[in-house]
Enzyme design. Structure first.
Site, mmCIF file in Angstrom:
data_model
loop_
_atom_site.group_PDB
_atom_site.id
_atom_site.type_symbol
_atom_site.label_atom_id
_atom_site.label_comp_id
_atom_site.label_asym_id
_atom_site.label_seq_id
_atom_site.Cartn_x
_atom_site.Cartn_y
_atom_site.Cartn_z
ATOM 1 N N LYS A 180 30.508 -28.037 -47.550
ATOM 2 C CA LYS A 180 30.643 -29.183 -48.447
ATOM 3 C C LYS A 180 31.847 -29.032 -49.387
ATOM 4 O O LYS A 180 32.620 -29.948 -49.556
ATOM 5 C CB LYS A 180 29.355 -29.337 -49.248
ATOM 6 C CG LYS A 180 29.307 -30.573 -50.142
ATOM 7 C CD LYS A 180 29.198 -31.830 -49.319
ATOM 8 C CE LYS A 180 29.199 -33.081 -50.153
ATOM 9 N NZ LYS A 180 29.530 -34.252 -49.319
ATOM 10 N N GLU A 208 38.904 -43.179 -42.289
ATOM 11 C CA GLU A 208 37.652 -42.586 -42.760
ATOM 12 C C GLU A 208 36.547 -42.717 -41.702
ATOM 13 O O GLU A 208 35.779 -41.782 -41.477
ATOM 14 C CB GLU A 208 37.254 -43.248 -44.092
ATOM 15 C CG GLU A 208 35.893 -42.845 -44.659
ATOM 16 C CD GLU A 208 35.733 -41.359 -44.928
ATOM 17 O OE1 GLU A 208 36.723 -40.608 -44.879
ATOM 18 O OE2 GLU A 208 34.582 -40.936 -45.159
ATOM 19 N N ASN A 228 31.091 -15.447 -53.568
ATOM 20 C CA ASN A 228 31.673 -16.664 -52.991
ATOM 21 C C ASN A 228 33.139 -16.676 -53.389
ATOM 22 O O ASN A 228 33.451 -16.657 -54.576
ATOM 23 C CB ASN A 228 30.943 -17.897 -53.558
ATOM 24 C CG ASN A 228 31.675 -19.198 -53.262
ATOM 25 O OD1 ASN A 228 32.390 -19.291 -52.275
ATOM 26 N ND2 ASN A 228 31.513 -20.183 -54.114
ATOM 27 N N GLY A 229 34.034 -16.669 -52.399
ATOM 28 C CA GLY A 229 35.466 -16.668 -52.707
ATOM 29 C C GLY A 229 36.198 -15.745 -51.750
ATOM 30 O O GLY A 229 35.657 -15.368 -50.714
ATOM 31 N N TRP A 251 29.658 -19.141 -45.571
ATOM 32 C CA TRP A 251 30.648 -19.808 -44.724
ATOM 33 C C TRP A 251 31.701 -18.732 -44.449
ATOM 34 O O TRP A 251 32.401 -18.293 -45.363
ATOM 35 C CB TRP A 251 31.261 -21.007 -45.456
ATOM 36 C CG TRP A 251 32.156 -21.835 -44.593
ATOM 37 C CD1 TRP A 251 31.769 -22.840 -43.760
ATOM 38 C CD2 TRP A 251 33.587 -21.751 -44.477
ATOM 39 N NE1 TRP A 251 32.866 -23.376 -43.129
ATOM 40 C CE2 TRP A 251 33.996 -22.729 -43.549
ATOM 41 C CE3 TRP A 251 34.554 -20.939 -45.062
ATOM 42 C CZ2 TRP A 251 35.329 -22.915 -43.195
ATOM 43 C CZ3 TRP A 251 35.883 -21.117 -44.710
ATOM 44 C CH2 TRP A 251 36.254 -22.109 -43.786
ATOM 45 N N CYS A 290 30.279 -20.956 -49.332
ATOM 46 C CA CYS A 290 29.221 -20.001 -49.629
ATOM 47 C C CYS A 290 28.449 -20.452 -50.861
ATOM 48 O O CYS A 290 29.007 -21.022 -51.791
ATOM 49 C CB CYS A 290 29.721 -18.577 -49.889
ATOM 50 S SG CYS A 290 30.607 -17.870 -48.531
ATOM 51 N N LYS A 338 34.596 -39.566 -40.083
ATOM 52 C CA LYS A 338 33.133 -39.470 -40.157
ATOM 53 C C LYS A 338 32.556 -39.191 -38.779
ATOM 54 O O LYS A 338 31.706 -38.343 -38.617
ATOM 55 C CB LYS A 338 32.619 -40.786 -40.714
ATOM 56 C CG LYS A 338 31.493 -40.780 -41.647
ATOM 57 C CD LYS A 338 31.730 -40.335 -43.065
ATOM 58 C CE LYS A 338 32.503 -39.080 -43.272
ATOM 59 N NZ LYS A 338 33.006 -38.837 -44.562
ATOM 60 N N ARG A 340 26.785 -25.559 -48.657
ATOM 61 C CA ARG A 340 28.028 -24.864 -48.973
ATOM 62 C C ARG A 340 28.476 -23.911 -47.858
ATOM 63 O O ARG A 340 29.565 -23.338 -47.919
ATOM 64 C CB ARG A 340 27.880 -24.069 -50.274
ATOM 65 C CG ARG A 340 27.446 -24.912 -51.456
ATOM 66 C CD ARG A 340 27.377 -24.072 -52.702
ATOM 67 N NE ARG A 340 28.680 -23.514 -52.994
ATOM 68 C CZ ARG A 340 29.612 -24.111 -53.714
ATOM 69 N NH1 ARG A 340 29.383 -25.296 -54.225
ATOM 70 N NH2 ARG A 340 30.760 -23.522 -53.934
ATOM 71 N N GLU A 359 33.518 -35.544 -37.491
ATOM 72 C CA GLU A 359 32.937 -34.375 -38.144
ATOM 73 C C GLU A 359 31.449 -34.212 -37.868
ATOM 74 O O GLU A 359 30.962 -33.092 -37.841
ATOM 75 C CB GLU A 359 33.272 -34.296 -39.635
ATOM 76 C CG GLU A 359 32.659 -35.309 -40.536
ATOM 77 C CD GLU A 359 33.075 -35.133 -42.001
ATOM 78 O OE1 GLU A 359 33.418 -34.029 -42.423
ATOM 79 O OE2 GLU A 359 33.043 -36.140 -42.723
ATOM 80 N N HIS A 411 52.502 -48.982 -30.328
ATOM 81 C CA HIS A 411 53.562 -47.960 -30.323
ATOM 82 C C HIS A 411 53.082 -46.647 -29.710
ATOM 83 O O HIS A 411 53.696 -45.608 -29.930
ATOM 84 C CB HIS A 411 54.077 -47.734 -31.746
ATOM 85 C CG HIS A 411 54.668 -48.966 -32.350
ATOM 86 N ND1 HIS A 411 55.882 -49.478 -31.948
ATOM 87 C CD2 HIS A 411 54.191 -49.830 -33.292
ATOM 88 C CE1 HIS A 411 56.135 -50.581 -32.626
ATOM 89 N NE2 HIS A 411 55.128 -50.820 -33.449
HETATM 90 O O1 M6R Z 1 35.050 -32.325 -52.686
HETATM 91 P P1 M6R Z 1 36.321 -32.999 -52.199
HETATM 92 O O2 M6R Z 1 36.239 -34.473 -52.280
HETATM 93 O O3 M6R Z 1 37.544 -32.473 -52.886
HETATM 94 O O4 M6R Z 1 36.407 -32.591 -50.682
HETATM 95 C C1 M6R Z 1 37.496 -32.946 -49.887
HETATM 96 C C2 M6R Z 1 37.173 -32.774 -48.409
HETATM 97 O O5 M6R Z 1 36.886 -31.444 -48.116
HETATM 98 C C3 M6R Z 1 35.970 -33.642 -47.993
HETATM 99 O O6 M6R Z 1 36.184 -34.981 -48.302
HETATM 100 C C4 M6R Z 1 35.717 -33.505 -46.477
HETATM 101 O O7 M6R Z 1 36.756 -34.085 -45.761
HETATM 102 C C5 M6R Z 1 34.352 -34.113 -46.118
HETATM 103 N N1 M6R Z 1 33.673 -33.287 -45.186
HETATM 104 C C6 M6R Z 1 34.451 -35.476 -45.539
HETATM 105 O O8 M6R Z 1 33.248 -36.003 -45.129
#
Ligand code: M6R
Length: 614
Positions: free
Chosen positions: A609, A487, A100-101, A74, A2, A491, A27, A494, A510
């Site tokens: 984010k 990674e 937010n929270g 969010w 949020c 990517k 956010r 997501e 395996h």
């Molecule tokens: O802000 P942070 O690096 O602590 O965030 C961790 C994860 O939430 C963040 O890396 C998330 O996996 C991203 N969407 C990856 O692209």
């Protein structure tokens, strides 16, 4: 999660709020809403994006008012619909909140309030909070500031809130615990944001609230900062922001993610600035210099993090073990915090986080701190909660990252971790001098090497076109490339919603090899050096099963070129630098696949984010 924004002053609040919401949309983007006060209090909100909210403001008259609040959500409590959207009004319609929270004891508070005759339109904890504040204000006959403080003393959970009271329309009360809150100070005007992006073009003067702090912001009396639990008045610390507005704009790119990918040469230059001045000078990371004795005597180093930052941590383990010869562990913050890990004073914990606000990482830090560990943070966002909670640390200086999928922040994290490992290894004498010199020379050219990799953009786009209908992908890598395979898979899933798995290449036989047939694209990172020949054998195994191979190879590799269906070259370099470069074509591949599938690249579904909830 949020984003919250607020304004009070002489300007048209609507413009600031709507622009601020656009910048904070990373956010959360389930719904959004705005409250404006112009003699009357008006609230408009809607499910969906900020662009959907704008549609509701076609009439200029609706945009009037010099004070207001905005929110982009969010969803946590209740589905993403109009009723659950913020701002929320109290039962009397006098008070308005953005939050937010998560208020964990909201159910108990709601039961008490219901008994007193309050009713609730939404499923949210935030509507409970605004009514709880109203109840205290009325029953104790106190002003809004005091009512907020007394209410928050009863609240369990996390919050960044801004509350407006129609009966005192020149004031907004804000408070923070767990979720971030920044206040911009202008000339007789104030801005509120989850981060400073809503007010960067107006003021560089900023106060970041700390946990358990509240600010009563009044156009008549100025800003008063108070500690919530002790009710003491505090001196606000005003920071001079160094961010600029270009950082939060797209600069001609279709998406923030693409802009951020292409910014990487500059971001890495910024990460190295003042630290890697020249290959002939010692590396200068002041927090390493100061805490060197701690590193030297440490029994163990533990990286903690989530998501992409966890992948950076995993590569950190490989770099640190290789160059420092110290035992290293890598932990998901969310698991670590709920286990009962054995931690003591001789452990160094390295939390890594782009946002510096990730709730699980923050909670793990607090737990490790209580158990006496030394905390060395690696964060991107300056002044973030994690940066403040750790004993010391280092900023990645990747610049603002708006795309929800992390790209440049990851590249800067892994570049910085390698620099740290080289610095520590040199100081501890655990790295051979010639090897050190060789790597440092190449590392100082990293921005140029990244620039060269980025020139394959078009080729990646052509390859991407062929895979937009693929439902699955495998990503394989060995050694330093294994975290990059993970990674790369993250990517892709997501932002394109294609199911993808990352594996150590040798693990394929395996189990995952059972998945391979002519419909399975397999991305293999197979640069020269390291375990090259072994990876070539893995590629042959995939080929024998008709898998479609996309290989990331060193420039001029004819052997793999003749076997793979598609290949992308990166400059030949030291095996410790190769994973940094190999990650870039994978970012581009995911981007182009998602873009061609017409996915919302910058704001993928269900994500946000910074993950400020557990
Ligand atoms: O802000 P942070 O690096 O602590 O965030 C961790 C994860 O939430 C963040 O890396 C998330 O996996 C991203 N969407 C990856 O692209």
């Amino acid at each position: 999660m949020c984003g919250i924004v607020g304004y009070l002053g002489n300007k048209k609040a609507y413009n600031i709020l709507i622009n601020g919401l656009r910048r904070l949309e990373y956010r959360g983007y389930d719904s959004s809403g705005i409250m404006l006060y112009n003699g009357e209090l008006s609230v408009k909100k809607t499910k969906g994006k900020v662009s959907d909210l704008e549609v509701l403001y076609k009439n200029e008259n609706d945009k009037r008012g010099n004070i207001g609040l905005g929110h982009t959500r969010w969803a946590t409590h209740g589905p993403p619909n109009k009723i659950n959207s913020h701002p929320h009004l109290s039962n009397s319609g006098e008070l308005c909140i953005i939050h937010n929270g998560i208020i964990e004891n909201y159910d108990a508070l709601r039961t008490v309030l219901k008994r007193k005759g309050y009713d609730f339109k939404s499923d949210t904890d935030s509507e409970v909070l605004v009514n709880f504040i109203e109840e205290i204000k009325k029953s104790k006959k106190v002003k809004l500031g005091k009512a907020v403080r007394l209410a928050l003393k009863e609240v369990v959970g996390a919050y960044a809130i801004a509350v407006f009271d129609k009966s005192n329309p020149s004031e907004i009360v804000t408070a923070k615990l767990g979720s971030p809150l920044a206040i911009g100070i202008g000339e007789s005007e104030y801005y509120i944001g989850s981060d400073p992006s809503p007010f960067l073009e107006f003021t560089k003067k900023c106060i970041y609230l700390n946990d358990y702090e509240m600010a009563i912001i009044s156009l008549k009396k100025g800003l008063i900062l108070r500690e919530i639990t002790k009710d003491t008045i505090l001196d606000p610390f005003i920071e001079n922001l160094k961010h600029n507005i270009e950082e939060v704009e797209k600069g001609g790119y279709k998406h923030f993610m693409l802009k951020e990918i292409y910014e990487q040469p500059q971001s890495v230059t910024d990460t190295f600035r003042g630290r890697l001045i020249s290959p002939s000078l010692p590396i200068k990371i002041s927090s390493i210099e100061k805490s060197f004795e701690k590193f030297k005597s440490a029994n163990r180093i533990i990286f903690i993090s989530c998501g992409t930052s966890w992948h950076a941590s995993l590569l950190g383990e490989y770099f640190f073990e290789e160059l420092l010869r110290k035992p290293v562990e890598v932990e998901y913050a969310s698991e670590f915090r709920y286990r009962n890990p054995v931690i003591n004073e001789n452990d160094i914990i390295i939390p890594i986080s782009q946002s510096g606000e990730t709730a699980d990482t923050l909670a793990a830090i607090k737990m490790a701190k209580k158990r006496g560990a030394f905390l060395y943070g690696i964060c991107n966002v300056v002044g973030s909660s994690i940066a403040r909670e750790t004993d010391t640390g280092v900023y990645t200086h990747a610049g603002s990252e708006i795309g929800v999928a992390s790209t440049k922040a990851f590249t800067c994290q892994i570049s910085l971790i390698l620099l740290m490992a080289l610095d520590l290894g040199k100081r501890m004498n655990t790295i051979d001098e010639n090897r050190y010199q060789r790597i440092i020379k190449e590392l100082s050219k990293l921005p140029e090497l990244i620039e060269r990799v980025l020139s394959i953009g078009e080729k990646t786009e052509r390859i991407a076109k062929k895979f937009i209908k693929s439902p699955n992908f495998l990503y394989l890598g060995r050694g330093y490339h294994f975290p990059i395979a993970l990674e790369g898979a993250l990517k892709l899933k997501e932002i394109s919603y294609i199911h993808a798995e990352g594996y150590p290449a040798a693990e394929m036989k395996h189990g995952p090899i059972a998945l391979i047939d002519k419909n399975m694209p397999v991305v293999v990172i197979a640069t020269k050096k390291g375990n090259y020949q072994k990876v070539v054998s893995n590629i042959m195994e995939i080929k024998a099963r008709e898998g479609e191979i996309i290989a990331i190879v060193s420039e001029g590799d004819k052997e793999i070129e003749s076997i793979a269906n598609h290949f992308i070259e990166i400059p030949e370099c030291d095996e410790l630098i190769a994973p940094i470069l190999a990650n870039i074509p994978l970012q581009l591949l995911s981007y182009h696949i998602a873009e061609k599938k017409d996915c919302n690249v910058d704001q993928p579904r269900n994500l946000a984010k910074s993950v400020t909830v557990e």
